[in-house]
Enzyme design. Structure first.
Site, PDB file in Angstrom:
ATOM      1  N   ASN A   1       0.955  -1.116   0.015  1.00 44.83           N
ATOM      2  CA  ASN A   1      -0.093   0.086  -0.288  1.00 44.83           C
ATOM      3  C   ASN A   1       0.907   1.187  -0.089  1.00 44.83           C
ATOM      4  O   ASN A   1       1.437   1.611   1.051  1.00 44.83           O
ATOM      5  CB  ASN A   1      -0.720   0.040   1.339  1.00 44.83           C
ATOM      6  CG  ASN A   1      -1.900   0.983   1.456  1.00 44.83           C
ATOM      7  OD1 ASN A   1      -1.901   2.061   0.538  1.00 44.83           O
ATOM      8  ND2 ASN A   1      -2.506   1.259   2.348  1.00 44.83           N
TER       9      ASN A   1
ATOM     10  N   ARG B   1     -11.247  16.545   7.534  1.00 39.31           N
ATOM     11  CA  ARG B   1     -12.092  16.763   6.348  1.00 39.31           C
ATOM     12  C   ARG B   1     -13.357  17.179   6.768  1.00 39.31           C
ATOM     13  O   ARG B   1     -14.085  16.731   7.718  1.00 39.31           O
ATOM     14  CB  ARG B   1     -12.147  15.695   5.403  1.00 39.31           C
ATOM     15  CG  ARG B   1     -10.812  15.264   4.885  1.00 39.31           C
ATOM     16  CD  ARG B   1     -10.885  14.135   3.979  1.00 39.31           C
ATOM     17  NE  ARG B   1      -9.817  13.043   4.451  1.00 39.31           N
ATOM     18  CZ  ARG B   1      -9.953  11.887   4.139  1.00 39.31           C
ATOM     19  NH1 ARG B   1     -11.002  11.138   3.334  1.00 39.31           N
ATOM     20  NH2 ARG B   1      -8.799  11.029   4.481  1.00 39.31           N
TER      21      ARG B   1
ATOM     22  N   PHE C   1      -9.447  11.661  17.840  1.00 40.86           N
ATOM     23  CA  PHE C   1     -10.708  11.656  18.731  1.00 40.86           C
ATOM     24  C   PHE C   1     -10.393  11.320  20.169  1.00 40.86           C
ATOM     25  O   PHE C   1     -11.013  12.065  20.955  1.00 40.86           O
ATOM     26  CB  PHE C   1     -11.598  10.375  18.206  1.00 40.86           C
ATOM     27  CG  PHE C   1     -12.435  10.867  16.917  1.00 40.86           C
ATOM     28  CD1 PHE C   1     -13.889  11.524  17.188  1.00 40.86           C
ATOM     29  CD2 PHE C   1     -11.801  10.703  15.684  1.00 40.86           C
ATOM     30  CE1 PHE C   1     -14.460  11.838  15.958  1.00 40.86           C
ATOM     31  CE2 PHE C   1     -12.602  10.997  14.725  1.00 40.86           C
ATOM     32  CZ  PHE C   1     -14.009  11.589  14.735  1.00 40.86           C
TER      33      PHE C   1
ATOM     34  N   GLU D   1      -8.192  -4.721   5.548  1.00 36.54           N
ATOM     35  CA  GLU D   1      -8.023  -4.559   4.081  1.00 36.54           C
ATOM     36  C   GLU D   1      -6.970  -5.367   3.296  1.00 36.54           C
ATOM     37  O   GLU D   1      -7.040  -5.683   2.265  1.00 36.54           O
ATOM     38  CB  GLU D   1      -7.915  -3.208   4.001  1.00 36.54           C
ATOM     39  CG  GLU D   1      -9.063  -2.162   4.051  1.00 36.54           C
ATOM     40  CD  GLU D   1      -8.859  -0.952   4.273  1.00 36.54           C
ATOM     41  OE1 GLU D   1      -8.316  -0.428   5.467  1.00 36.54           O
ATOM     42  OE2 GLU D   1      -9.217   0.016   3.382  1.00 36.54           O
TER      43      GLU D   1
ATOM     44  N   ASN E   1      -9.806   7.844  10.867  1.00 32.31           N
ATOM     45  CA  ASN E   1      -9.303   9.397  10.472  1.00 32.31           C
ATOM     46  C   ASN E   1     -10.246   9.989   9.373  1.00 32.31           C
ATOM     47  O   ASN E   1     -10.624  11.003   9.108  1.00 32.31           O
ATOM     48  CB  ASN E   1      -7.884   9.383  10.160  1.00 32.31           C
ATOM     49  CG  ASN E   1      -7.296  10.496  10.788  1.00 32.31           C
ATOM     50  OD1 ASN E   1      -7.806  11.550  11.216  1.00 32.31           O
ATOM     51  ND2 ASN E   1      -5.902  10.273  11.194  1.00 32.31           N
TER      52      ASN E   1
ATOM     53  N   HIS F   1     -17.536   2.759   8.358  1.00 33.92           N
ATOM     54  CA  HIS F   1     -15.876   2.856   8.679  1.00 33.92           C
ATOM     55  C   HIS F   1     -15.427   4.287   9.102  1.00 33.92           C
ATOM     56  O   HIS F   1     -15.509   5.289   8.517  1.00 33.92           O
ATOM     57  CB  HIS F   1     -15.255   2.620   7.158  1.00 33.92           C
ATOM     58  CG  HIS F   1     -13.796   2.664   7.056  1.00 33.92           C
ATOM     59  ND1 HIS F   1     -13.004   1.495   6.859  1.00 33.92           N
ATOM     60  CD2 HIS F   1     -12.998   3.787   7.417  1.00 33.92           C
ATOM     61  CE1 HIS F   1     -11.605   1.833   6.842  1.00 33.92           C
ATOM     62  NE2 HIS F   1     -11.739   3.215   7.417  1.00 33.92           N
TER      63      HIS F   1
ATOM     64  N   GLY G   1     -10.555   2.888  13.308  1.00 32.97           N
ATOM     65  CA  GLY G   1      -9.999   3.080  14.451  1.00 32.97           C
ATOM     66  C   GLY G   1     -11.156   3.619  15.353  1.00 32.97           C
ATOM     67  O   GLY G   1     -11.146   3.094  16.719  1.00 32.97           O
ATOM     68  N   LEU G   2     -11.906   4.532  15.194  1.00 30.83           N
ATOM     69  CA  LEU G   2     -12.886   5.029  16.091  1.00 30.83           C
ATOM     70  C   LEU G   2     -13.923   3.937  16.280  1.00 30.83           C
ATOM     71  O   LEU G   2     -14.441   3.625  17.493  1.00 30.83           O
ATOM     72  CB  LEU G   2     -13.434   6.151  15.623  1.00 30.83           C
ATOM     73  CG  LEU G   2     -14.270   6.838  16.624  1.00 30.83           C
ATOM     74  CD1 LEU G   2     -13.810   7.787  17.609  1.00 30.83           C
ATOM     75  CD2 LEU G   2     -15.311   8.152  15.746  1.00 30.83           C
ATOM     76  N   GLY G   3     -14.560   3.293  15.305  1.00 28.89           N
ATOM     77  CA  GLY G   3     -15.495   2.462  15.143  1.00 28.89           C
ATOM     78  C   GLY G   3     -15.338   1.292  16.054  1.00 28.89           C
ATOM     79  O   GLY G   3     -16.064   0.633  16.616  1.00 28.89           O
TER      80      GLY G   3
ATOM     81  N   HIS H   1     -12.980   3.282   0.504  1.00 30.20           N
ATOM     82  CA  HIS H   1     -12.863   2.484   1.560  1.00 30.20           C
ATOM     83  C   HIS H   1     -13.572   1.208   1.047  1.00 30.20           C
ATOM     84  O   HIS H   1     -14.178   0.335   1.829  1.00 30.20           O
ATOM     85  CB  HIS H   1     -13.611   2.956   3.013  1.00 30.20           C
ATOM     86  CG  HIS H   1     -12.970   4.067   3.598  1.00 30.20           C
ATOM     87  ND1 HIS H   1     -13.605   5.078   4.066  1.00 30.20           N
ATOM     88  CD2 HIS H   1     -11.452   4.281   3.804  1.00 30.20           C
ATOM     89  CE1 HIS H   1     -12.854   5.806   4.717  1.00 30.20           C
ATOM     90  NE2 HIS H   1     -11.591   5.473   4.542  1.00 30.20           N
TER      91      HIS H   1
ATOM     92  N   ARG I   1      -2.780  -2.074  -3.425  1.00 28.52           N
ATOM     93  CA  ARG I   1      -3.795  -1.052  -3.193  1.00 28.52           C
ATOM     94  C   ARG I   1      -3.719   0.084  -4.149  1.00 28.52           C
ATOM     95  O   ARG I   1      -2.757   0.631  -4.207  1.00 28.52           O
ATOM     96  CB  ARG I   1      -3.811  -0.728  -1.756  1.00 28.52           C
ATOM     97  CG  ARG I   1      -5.215   0.226  -1.392  1.00 28.52           C
ATOM     98  CD  ARG I   1      -4.864   1.060  -0.325  1.00 28.52           C
ATOM     99  NE  ARG I   1      -6.049   1.975  -0.185  1.00 28.52           N
ATOM    100  CZ  ARG I   1      -5.953   2.848   0.534  1.00 28.52           C
ATOM    101  NH1 ARG I   1      -5.063   3.373   1.312  1.00 28.52           N
ATOM    102  NH2 ARG I   1      -7.062   3.682   0.794  1.00 28.52           N
TER     103      ARG I   1
ATOM    104  N   ASN J   1     -12.775   1.098  18.289  1.00 26.08           N
ATOM    105  CA  ASN J   1     -12.601   1.182  19.815  1.00 26.08           C
ATOM    106  C   ASN J   1     -13.295   2.239  20.903  1.00 26.08           C
ATOM    107  O   ASN J   1     -13.136   2.068  21.800  1.00 26.08           O
ATOM    108  CB  ASN J   1     -11.039   2.005  19.756  1.00 26.08           C
ATOM    109  CG  ASN J   1     -10.105   1.100  19.114  1.00 26.08           C
ATOM    110  OD1 ASN J   1      -9.764  -0.020  19.672  1.00 26.08           O
ATOM    111  ND2 ASN J   1      -9.221   1.299  17.816  1.00 26.08           N
TER     112      ASN J   1
HETATM  113  P1  ADP Z   1      -6.902   6.053   8.915  1.00 31.41           P
HETATM  114  O1  ADP Z   1      -6.473   4.554   8.702  1.00 31.41           O
HETATM  115  O2  ADP Z   1      -8.037   6.534   8.315  1.00 31.41           O
HETATM  116  O3  ADP Z   1      -5.780   6.877   9.273  1.00 31.41           O
HETATM  117  P2  ADP Z   1      -7.781   4.548  11.537  1.00 31.41           P
HETATM  118  O4  ADP Z   1      -8.766   3.602  11.053  1.00 31.41           O
HETATM  119  O5  ADP Z   1      -6.280   4.114  12.162  1.00 31.41           O
HETATM  120  O6  ADP Z   1      -7.564   5.828  10.655  1.00 31.41           O
HETATM  121  O7  ADP Z   1      -8.271   5.472  12.752  1.00 31.41           O
HETATM  122  C1  ADP Z   1      -7.635   6.494  13.513  1.00 31.41           C
HETATM  123  C2  ADP Z   1      -8.569   7.057  14.317  1.00 31.41           C
HETATM  124  O8  ADP Z   1      -9.095   6.296  15.396  1.00 31.41           O
HETATM  125  C3  ADP Z   1      -7.719   8.253  15.298  1.00 31.41           C
HETATM  126  O9  ADP Z   1      -7.932   9.549  14.732  1.00 31.41           O
HETATM  127  C4  ADP Z   1      -8.321   8.050  16.557  1.00 31.41           C
HETATM  128  O10 ADP Z   1      -9.123   9.404  16.761  1.00 31.41           O
HETATM  129  C5  ADP Z   1      -9.240   6.903  16.288  1.00 31.41           C
HETATM  130  N1  ADP Z   1      -9.180   6.298  17.746  1.00 31.41           N
HETATM  131  C6  ADP Z   1      -8.487   5.005  17.751  1.00 31.41           C
HETATM  132  N2  ADP Z   1      -8.549   4.464  18.954  1.00 31.41           N
HETATM  133  C7  ADP Z   1      -9.439   5.160  19.635  1.00 31.41           C
HETATM  134  C8  ADP Z   1     -10.103   5.195  20.975  1.00 31.41           C
HETATM  135  N3  ADP Z   1      -9.713   4.390  21.754  1.00 31.41           N
HETATM  136  N4  ADP Z   1     -11.102   6.107  21.194  1.00 31.41           N
HETATM  137  C9  ADP Z   1     -11.308   7.070  20.398  1.00 31.41           C
HETATM  138  N5  ADP Z   1     -10.910   7.098  19.113  1.00 31.41           N
HETATM  139  C10 ADP Z   1      -9.868   6.093  18.743  1.00 31.41           C
END
Ligand code: ADP
Length: 397
Positions: free
Chosen positions: A7, A241, A284, A384, A211, A208, A331-333, A180, A91, A335
């Site tokens: 990637n 964004r 976040f 992915e 970030n 999804h 990431g956020l979804g 995505h 990718r 965690n």
């Molecule tokens: P990308 O691949 O789009 O860069 P990720 O899927 O890795 O992003 O997600 C990164 C985001 O997930 C970070 O900006 C962070 O805000 C969020 N994140 C990761 N862990 C946590 C957590 N425990 N609580 C809240 N937000 C989280």
């Protein structure tokens, strides 16, 4: 069969070597700061110490060379020789309307990818450079390209057309493409497996949330709508964004602040989203910390984010005439239990519920809806790379 998944970003390169017999990851890593001072490869093979290789890398080709050397290194490598790399999966961000699925890479395919570059000027060029570098370094190894946009090529015209003069679609390809796709496809397939039902019989909404963030409506196993558009700027509020805004804001700012197209690109892609609202961070976790301390703008950023995701879920349920499954990923979804709870609250009228105890989970597959909720809500970590490796295995035979 071992598949190397690559990637390439503008100055970075992520990779994984996957053994397709059991889909285990033999090695993975990240090359950073390619073409700039301080370039480094962080590499880890299964069951071995992580190593950090600091070496100048002027180009992606040099980076891939170091990655290949790391993979066969007698001490920290994962395989004995490059002969054990049977195929490479790349990718690629934008496949325009040319690619509705992964493809085996040929010279014609690379040319077609180049034709899509106008649509993703920041992303496609490094993807193509990665492909060309691999072709030179591993000339006899089959390669496959997997596109972020491909999965959404099933969207009906009514989803993808913009209400602009139709000629602009024909002339310049201005339409909604979505991104995505590999992630939405992976989690939708996992969700169907977890419910024990056929994808064809399900209406799924996949969220999804990283970030970059997007929501997809998947009906009968096909993407029928998604929140990102011509570029990954449309849709949800994201880290930096803006997502959906009144398009007239752009011309308003051009007039009021004398901003150029480049200024606006920068403002909407890099300075907006939850960073723009909060003034705190694009991450976040930082924003949640500030909000807990009573920072009102940080709280507003979180509220705006959650509210927007909620609205998309509602609209996609309407678009599909119902919903059976909601999935949170990235990431956020994966965690953040608080955001998941906030997004779903008020959606009980659709049968969407959250069980607080089950929702107290992170980073692993879990069913988090109440037993009596008619919609199954899942957390499913995305993968992915595995999806790219599977397509590569299938197409390189
Ligand atoms: P990308 O691949 O789009 O860069 P990720 O899927 O890795 O992003 O997600 C990164 C985001 O997930 C970070 O900006 C962070 O805000 C969020 N994140 C990761 N862990 C946590 C957590 N425990 N609580 C809240 N937000 C989280």
């Amino acid at each position: 069969m071992n598949v190397l998944v690559i990637n390439c970003g503008s100055s970075s390169l992520k990779y994984q070597l996957i053994n397709m017999n059991d889909e285990s990851v033999l090695a993975k890593g990240l090359a950073e700061r390619i073409g700039i001072e301080g370039s480094v490869v962080k590499h880890q093979a299964e069951g071995k110490e992580k190593v950090v290789i600091e070496e100048p890398m002027k180009s992606h080709k040099e980076a891939i060379n170091i990655v290949l050397k790391s993979l066969v290194d007698p001490v920290y490598g994962a395989v004995k020789s490059l002969e054990e790399i049977d195929a490479v999966g790349h990718r690629v961000v934008h496949g325009g309307e040319k690619f509705a699925g992964s493809v085996k890479i040929t010279d014609e395919v690379v040319n077609a990818m180049k034709e899509c570059t106008d649509l993703a000027p920041l992303h496609n060029p490094p993807n193509i450079i990665g492909i060309e570098a691999c072709k030179e370094l591993l000339p006899n190894v089959p390669m496959v390209g997997t596109f972020d946009t491909a999965y959404h090529q099933t969207m009906p015209e009514v989803s993808y057309i913009y209400p602009l003069p139709y000629e602009l679609y024909k002339e310049l390809g201005i339409r909604r493409y979505g991104f995505h796709g590999t992630s939405h496809r992976y989690v939708a397939e996992r969700a169907a497996a977890l419910t024990g039902k056929d994808l064809k019989d399900l209406k799924i909404i996949t969220c999804h949330l990283g970030n970059g963030a997007s929501v997809t409506a998947i009906k009968g196993g096909k993407s029928v709508d998604t929140s990102m558009g011509l570029t990954p700027l449309e849709g949800l509020v994201m880290g930096t964004r803006c997502g959906d805004i009144d398009p007239a804001i752009t011309t308003f700012l051009m007039n009021k602040k004398n901003m150029s197209a480049a200024d606006l690109d920068n403002l909407m892609n890099k300075k907006s989203g939850v960073l723009g609202i909060s003034g705190v961070s694009s991450d976040f976790r930082d924003i949640e910390e500030e909000a807990e301390k009573g920072n009102k703008r940080a709280q507003l950023a979180l509220d705006k984010f959650d509210y927007t995701v909620k609205k998309y879920i509602g609209s996609y349920a309407a678009a599909m005439g119902g919903v059976d499954v909601v999935v949170f990923t990235a990431g956020l979804g994966e965690n953040s239990k608080d955001n998941r709870k906030e997004i779903c609250s008020g959606l009980e009228f659709l049968g969407i519920t959250i069980d607080d105890e089950k929702n107290n989970t992170r980073g692993k597959e879990a069913l988090i809806s109440k037993d009596n909720g008619s919609v199954k809500v899942f957390v499913i970590p995305t993968n992915e790379e595995l999806m790219i490796a599977r397509d590569t295995q299938l197409l390189s035979k």
